[in-house]
Motif scaffolding. Structure first.
Motif, PDB file in Angstrom:
ATOM      1  N   ARG A 191      47.413  29.795  43.371  1.00  0.00           N
ATOM      2  CA  ARG A 191      47.484  31.023  44.175  1.00  0.00           C
ATOM      3  C   ARG A 191      46.322  31.085  45.176  1.00  0.00           C
ATOM      4  N   TYR A 236      40.791  32.202  45.650  1.00  0.00           N
ATOM      5  CA  TYR A 236      40.589  32.164  44.191  1.00  0.00           C
ATOM      6  C   TYR A 236      40.193  30.795  43.643  1.00  0.00           C
ATOM      7  N   ASN A 266      39.602  41.193  33.887  1.00  0.00           N
ATOM      8  CA  ASN A 266      40.019  41.087  35.282  1.00  0.00           C
ATOM      9  C   ASN A 266      41.431  41.661  35.333  1.00  0.00           C
ATOM     10  N   GLY A 312      43.184  42.339  37.818  1.00  0.00           N
ATOM     11  CA  GLY A 312      43.944  41.967  39.014  1.00  0.00           C
ATOM     12  C   GLY A 312      44.246  43.216  39.834  1.00  0.00           C
ATOM     13  N   ALA A 313      45.451  43.272  40.384  1.00  0.00           N
ATOM     14  CA  ALA A 313      45.802  44.401  41.256  1.00  0.00           C
ATOM     15  C   ALA A 313      45.876  45.735  40.501  1.00  0.00           C
ATOM     16  N   HIS A 316      43.229  48.494  41.052  1.00  0.00           N
ATOM     17  CA  HIS A 316      43.269  49.452  42.157  1.00  0.00           C
ATOM     18  C   HIS A 316      44.282  50.570  41.941  1.00  0.00           C
ATOM     19  N   HIS A 319      35.845  40.385  38.902  1.00  0.00           N
ATOM     20  CA  HIS A 319      36.715  39.877  39.969  1.00  0.00           C
ATOM     21  C   HIS A 319      36.187  38.535  40.446  1.00  0.00           C
ATOM     22  N   ILE A 320      37.114  37.650  40.702  1.00  0.00           N
ATOM     23  CA  ILE A 320      36.758  36.325  41.209  1.00  0.00           C
ATOM     24  C   ILE A 320      36.261  36.445  42.650  1.00  0.00           C
ATOM     25  N   SER A 321      37.016  37.207  43.429  1.00  0.00           N
ATOM     26  CA  SER A 321      36.655  37.395  44.841  1.00  0.00           C
ATOM     27  C   SER A 321      35.757  38.626  44.985  1.00  0.00           C
ATOM     28  N   VAL A 335      35.782  41.794  46.160  1.00  0.00           N
ATOM     29  CA  VAL A 335      36.804  42.749  46.598  1.00  0.00           C
ATOM     30  C   VAL A 335      36.312  43.654  47.741  1.00  0.00           C
ATOM     31  N   ARG A 349      41.453  47.167  48.468  1.00  0.00           N
ATOM     32  CA  ARG A 349      40.783  46.570  47.296  1.00  0.00           C
ATOM     33  C   ARG A 349      39.389  47.147  47.061  1.00  0.00           C
TER      34      ARG A 349
HETATM   35  C1  DQA Z   1      41.087  40.062  41.804  1.00  0.00           C
HETATM   36  C2  DQA Z   1      41.008  40.963  43.042  1.00  0.00           C
HETATM   37  C3  DQA Z   1      42.194  41.911  43.117  1.00  0.00           C
HETATM   38  O1  DQA Z   1      42.110  42.707  44.272  1.00  0.00           O
HETATM   39  C4  DQA Z   1      43.484  41.122  43.177  1.00  0.00           C
HETATM   40  O2  DQA Z   1      44.593  41.989  43.161  1.00  0.00           O
HETATM   41  C5  DQA Z   1      43.588  40.094  42.098  1.00  0.00           C
HETATM   42  C6  DQA Z   1      42.406  39.319  41.743  1.00  0.00           C
HETATM   43  C7  DQA Z   1      39.955  39.033  41.771  1.00  0.00           C
HETATM   44  O3  DQA Z   1      39.737  38.464  40.703  1.00  0.00           O
HETATM   45  O4  DQA Z   1      39.322  38.761  42.795  1.00  0.00           O
HETATM   46  O5  DQA Z   1      44.661  39.834  41.575  1.00  0.00           O
HETATM   47  O6  DQA Z   1      40.958  40.881  40.646  1.00  0.00           O
END
Ligand code: DQA
Length: 141
Positions: free
Chosen positions: A17, A22, A72, A74-75, A78, A98-100, A102, A109
């Protein structure tokens, strides 16, 4: 210490993905490395694309079955008041991961439903965010 790592929706796709955001590594091989790094601790792991499953796991582990949880979401981060309510009820600390970064991404985000009820937040260090969260939980113990 026993720690539960929960990955939410689409995080089963790590490595495939959006690798520019990521990374190219799948979570399973990273988890193997984490387990080798912390042989004296037990790292439980689950991933789900379903909000209800995440709630079930939080409730199952979050009343003392583990010493802490790395989440984590994920979405769902939010959007999910249900996950926020669940974390509020738990007796063990939850670290939001979070990996990124945000906050460096789209405005949608920037808001997290769960940050205020988590013990702390780690974002933006790639997969290393999970290790940093484990370090934080071990420091708290
Ligand atoms: C995430 C950041 C979220 O905004 C996104 O929806 C993800 C991954 C991250 O790990 O950076 O699915 O949680």
């Amino acid at each position: 210490m026993d720690i539960l790592i929960i990955n939410g929706p689409n995080l089963n796709l790590l490595g495939v993905r959006e690798p520019g955001i990521y990374g190219k590594r799948d979570f399973e091989s990273y988890l193997e490395e984490l387990r080798k790094r912390y042989p004296e601790h037990v790292l439980h792991y689950c991933q789900s694309n379903h909000e209800g499953d995440i709630l079930d796991r939080l409730q199952e582990y979050g009343f003392g079955r583990v010493g802490g949880i790395v989440l984590n979401a994920g979405a769902f981060t939010h959007t999910s008041l249900a996950i926020a309510d669940c974390i509020s009820a738990l007796t063990v600390p939850v670290v939001e991961v979070h990996i990124s970064n945000v906050h460096a991404r789209e405005a949608v985000r920037h808001h997290s439903m769960i940050s205020g009820v988590c013990r702390g937040v780690i974002a933006g260090f790639g997969l290393d965010s999970y290790r940093l969260a484990i370090e934080a939980l071990l420091e708290l113990a």
